[in-house]
Scaffold this active site. Structure first.
Site, mmCIF file in Angstrom:
data_model
loop_
_atom_site.group_PDB
_atom_site.id
_atom_site.type_symbol
_atom_site.label_atom_id
_atom_site.label_comp_id
_atom_site.label_asym_id
_atom_site.label_seq_id
_atom_site.Cartn_x
_atom_site.Cartn_y
_atom_site.Cartn_z
ATOM 1 N N HIS A 166 -1.328 -1.202 -4.236
ATOM 2 C CA HIS A 166 -2.603 -0.869 -3.591
ATOM 3 C C HIS A 166 -2.636 0.628 -3.298
ATOM 4 O O HIS A 166 -1.713 1.169 -2.683
ATOM 5 C CB HIS A 166 -2.702 -1.682 -2.290
ATOM 6 C CG HIS A 166 -3.991 -1.537 -1.563
ATOM 7 N ND1 HIS A 166 -5.118 -2.275 -1.858
ATOM 8 C CD2 HIS A 166 -4.339 -0.739 -0.523
ATOM 9 C CE1 HIS A 166 -6.091 -1.951 -1.041
ATOM 10 N NE2 HIS A 166 -5.655 -1.012 -0.216
ATOM 11 N N ASP A 210 -6.674 -6.389 4.226
ATOM 12 C CA ASP A 210 -6.040 -5.073 4.308
ATOM 13 C C ASP A 210 -6.043 -4.559 5.751
ATOM 14 O O ASP A 210 -7.107 -4.331 6.321
ATOM 15 C CB ASP A 210 -6.835 -4.106 3.406
ATOM 16 C CG ASP A 210 -6.193 -2.747 3.274
ATOM 17 O OD1 ASP A 210 -5.100 -2.529 3.816
ATOM 18 O OD2 ASP A 210 -6.813 -1.896 2.596
ATOM 19 N N MET A 212 -8.899 8.354 0.302
ATOM 20 C CA MET A 212 -9.761 8.687 1.446
ATOM 21 C C MET A 212 -10.301 10.103 1.280
ATOM 22 O O MET A 212 -9.572 10.997 0.855
ATOM 23 C CB MET A 212 -8.963 8.628 2.743
ATOM 24 C CG MET A 212 -8.259 7.306 2.977
ATOM 25 S SD MET A 212 -7.355 7.359 4.527
ATOM 26 C CE MET A 212 -6.468 5.811 4.430
ATOM 27 N N HIS A 267 -8.333 1.331 -3.971
ATOM 28 C CA HIS A 267 -9.242 1.120 -2.841
ATOM 29 C C HIS A 267 -9.855 2.463 -2.475
ATOM 30 O O HIS A 267 -9.193 3.311 -1.885
ATOM 31 C CB HIS A 267 -8.434 0.526 -1.674
ATOM 32 C CG HIS A 267 -9.210 0.333 -0.419
ATOM 33 N ND1 HIS A 267 -8.601 0.118 0.806
ATOM 34 C CD2 HIS A 267 -10.552 0.310 -0.183
ATOM 35 C CE1 HIS A 267 -9.526 -0.025 1.727
ATOM 36 N NE2 HIS A 267 -10.716 0.098 1.172
ATOM 37 N N SER A 327 0.830 -1.208 0.000
ATOM 38 C CA SER A 327 0.000 0.000 0.000
ATOM 39 C C SER A 327 0.861 1.253 0.000
ATOM 40 O O SER A 327 1.666 1.471 0.905
ATOM 41 C CB SER A 327 -0.909 0.001 1.236
ATOM 42 O OG SER A 327 -1.424 1.300 1.425
ATOM 43 N N MET A 378 -11.999 4.656 -0.354
ATOM 44 C CA MET A 378 -12.681 4.842 0.942
ATOM 45 C C MET A 378 -13.383 6.184 0.891
ATOM 46 O O MET A 378 -13.023 7.145 1.575
ATOM 47 C CB MET A 378 -11.650 4.784 2.081
ATOM 48 C CG MET A 378 -11.156 3.370 2.327
ATOM 49 S SD MET A 378 -9.667 3.324 3.326
ATOM 50 C CE MET A 378 -8.462 3.429 2.022
ATOM 51 N N MET A 388 -11.532 -5.780 5.302
ATOM 52 C CA MET A 388 -10.717 -4.889 6.130
ATOM 53 C C MET A 388 -10.435 -5.587 7.457
ATOM 54 O O MET A 388 -11.355 -6.029 8.145
ATOM 55 C CB MET A 388 -11.443 -3.567 6.402
ATOM 56 C CG MET A 388 -11.621 -2.650 5.208
ATOM 57 S SD MET A 388 -10.100 -2.207 4.347
ATOM 58 C CE MET A 388 -9.107 -1.480 5.654
ATOM 59 N N ASP A 446 -4.779 3.769 -1.649
ATOM 60 C CA ASP A 446 -5.837 4.080 -0.686
ATOM 61 C C ASP A 446 -6.319 5.519 -0.842
ATOM 62 O O ASP A 446 -5.642 6.453 -0.433
ATOM 63 C CB ASP A 446 -5.297 3.899 0.736
ATOM 64 C CG ASP A 446 -5.058 2.443 1.067
ATOM 65 O OD1 ASP A 446 -6.031 1.667 0.998
ATOM 66 O OD2 ASP A 446 -3.917 2.082 1.391
HETATM 67 C C1 DX5 Z 1 -6.245 1.528 5.788
HETATM 68 C C2 DX5 Z 1 -5.809 1.247 4.376
HETATM 69 C C3 DX5 Z 1 -4.689 0.290 4.294
HETATM 70 C C4 DX5 Z 1 -3.404 0.715 4.950
HETATM 71 C C5 DX5 Z 1 -2.778 -0.512 5.534
HETATM 72 O O1 DX5 Z 1 -7.419 2.245 5.790
HETATM 73 O O2 DX5 Z 1 -6.885 0.732 3.612
HETATM 74 O O3 DX5 Z 1 -4.448 -0.127 2.936
HETATM 75 O O4 DX5 Z 1 -2.500 1.330 4.065
HETATM 76 O O5 DX5 Z 1 -1.706 -0.137 6.315
HETATM 77 P P1 DX5 Z 1 -0.962 -1.152 7.296
HETATM 78 O O6 DX5 Z 1 -0.467 -2.288 6.462
HETATM 79 O O7 DX5 Z 1 0.125 -0.301 7.845
HETATM 80 O O8 DX5 Z 1 -1.955 -1.587 8.332
HETATM 81 ZN ZN ZN Z 2 -6.465 -0.186 1.562
#
Ligand code: DX5
Ligand code: ZN
Length: 215
Positions: free
Chosen positions: A31, A173, A35, A64, A6, A66, A135, A33
């Protein structure tokens, strides 16, 4: 094991350098993320950064989202040339319609479940997705503790996939490291997302290889 590091835990001041070693690593996907500060209590990055990373990255992108109303961004994710478009079950009303729209846009539809959303919610859409992302932390932040109940959910999802004839992969994840990764491999996970475990390692490419060896 398939591995999707990620970018959230990467050095954003040195994306070119990060992508250089990443492209040469054994990672299967990158990956990403996204947000919005509404669906989750944090903001990460948006399309200008995604477009820059997409140009630098030689691996398939696992996006991904969010965010609320992820269906509004299907064309932009398709323009990135992404492989998976991961939308949250909790962010949608018309799951079936949105998953079809994602596929029609040339993307691989994937659905994500928060820790409190049961696997049984997927019963009527499991054959419409190419991947399910469970998750294993509450979404919004990297570096959180793995929630052990995720292991039960992986086993339930494996059973649902088997019984339905779905070909969906199971992706996990949050809080993934070698210990939780081994437990997830035994429970039936196909793809591990890892942020801090990879980008926080002294030798990130070796951390990826170690996760890939899990079975
Ligand atoms: C959290 C993200 C993850 C995050 C995981 O909301 O969706 O993809 O980057 O990070 P680690 O591996 O550090 O838990
Ligand atoms: Zn993620």
């Amino acid at each position: 094991m398939l591995v999707a590091p990620s970018l959230l835990a990467a050095d954003f001041g040195n994306l070119e350098r990060e992508m250089q070693w990443f492209n040469a690593s054994q990672a299967d996907y990158l990956h990403l993320d996204v947000m919005d500060g509404v669906f989750v209590p944090n903001i990460s990055f948006g399309f200008p950064v995604l477009r820059h990373v997409a140009r630098l990255c030689r691996k398939p992108l696992d996006v991904h989202l969010m965010i609320v109303e992820p269906q509004k961004f299907i064309p932009q994710v398709a323009e990135l040339g992404a492989y998976y478009m991961n939308v949250h079950f909790e962010a949608l009303t018309h799951h079936h319609r949105v998953l079809q729209q994602i596929r029609e846009a040339g993307l691989h539809p994937a659905i994500t479940l928060c820790p409190s959303t049961p696997v049984s919610s997927l019963a009527d859409i499991i054959t419409d997705v190419d991947m399910v992302l469970l998750m294993s932390v509450n979404p919004g932040f990297g570096g959180q503790q793995f929630i052990p109940h995720t292991l039960d959910k992986v086993r339930q999802l494996r059973q649902l996939i088997r019984e339905s004839g779905s070909h969906a992969l199971i992706e996990i994840d949050g809080g993934v490291n070698l210990r939780t990764g081994q437990q997830l491999a035994e429970a039936g996970a196909d793809v591990l997302v890892a942020g801090s475990f990879v980008f926080g390692a002294d030798k990130p490419a070796e951390a990826i290889t170690a996760l890939k060896c899990l079975s």
